[in-house]
Each structure stands twice: as structure tokens, then as C-alpha cells.
Design a protein around this motif. Structure first.
Motif, short mmCIF file in Angstrom:
data_model
loop_
_atom_site.label_atom_id
_atom_site.label_comp_id
_atom_site.label_asym_id
_atom_site.label_seq_id
_atom_site.Cartn_x
_atom_site.Cartn_y
_atom_site.Cartn_z
N LYS A 243 42.18 48.19 31.05
CA LYS A 243 41.54 47.08 30.35
C LYS A 243 41.55 45.93 31.35
CE LYS A 243 41.80 44.16 26.29
NZ LYS A 243 42.59 43.80 25.11
N ALA A 244 40.40 45.67 31.93
CA ALA A 244 40.32 44.69 33.02
C ALA A 244 39.85 43.34 32.52
CB ALA A 244 39.37 45.19 34.10
N SER A 245 40.35 42.31 33.15
CA SER A 245 39.85 40.97 32.88
C SER A 245 38.84 40.62 33.97
CB SER A 245 41.01 39.96 32.87
OG SER A 245 41.63 39.93 34.13
N SER A 246 37.99 39.67 33.69
CA SER A 246 36.94 39.33 34.64
C SER A 246 37.48 38.83 35.97
CB SER A 246 35.98 38.29 34.05
OG SER A 246 36.70 37.11 33.73
N ASP A 247 38.64 38.20 35.96
CA ASP A 247 39.23 37.71 37.21
C ASP A 247 40.35 38.62 37.72
OD1 ASP A 247 41.25 37.19 35.42
OD2 ASP A 247 41.34 35.05 35.80
N HIS A 248 40.58 39.74 37.04
CA HIS A 248 41.56 40.75 37.43
C HIS A 248 43.02 40.28 37.40
CE1 HIS A 248 38.21 43.30 38.43
NE2 HIS A 248 37.75 42.38 39.21
N SER B 47 44.72 42.32 34.10
CA SER B 47 44.34 43.72 33.91
C SER B 47 45.56 44.56 33.58
CB SER B 47 43.68 44.25 35.18
OG SER B 47 42.50 43.53 35.46
#
Length: 58
Positions: free
Chosen positions: A4-9, A12
Motif C-alpha cells: 500500500k504505497a503513498s504518493s510520496d513513498h 508505504s
């Protein structure tokens, strides 16, 4: 491996690894599920596997 990744990593997380991942890498699900860190999964455990796979692809 499912992440499950976030846009800015920065937030994650690894949420699932299947048994094949564990068999190939030697890492159990308990060792890798959770916040994704900068710690690489390529280590002394996995390097020989990657080396042999690379040779078979040539």
C-alpha cells in the motif's frame, strides 16, 4: 508482495507476501510485513539466488 504505497513513498507498507516470496528470499511474512524501510531485501540470503537467476536469463 502486495504494498500500500503513498504518493510520496514515506508511508508505504507491505501488506502481504505469498509463500513463494518467502521460499525464494528466505524472509518470512512476519519479517517483511509492515512499514517499508530503506533496508534492501537483497542480502547475503538472496544474492546467490539472484546471481543464479541472472545467469539462466543470459
Amino acid at each position: 508482495m502486495v504494498t500500500k504505497a503513498s504518493s510520496d513513498h514515506t508511508n508505504s507498507v507491505i501488506v502481504y507476501v505469498n509463500p513463494a516470496f518467502s521460499n525464494l528470499t528466505g524472509y518470512s511474512a512476519d519479517e517483511v510485513i509492515g512499514p517499508f524501510t530503506a533496508t534492501p531485501l537483497i542480502t547475503a540470503r538472496t544474492a546467490p539466488l539472484l546471481s543464479s537467476n541472472g545467469k539462466s536469463l543470459r
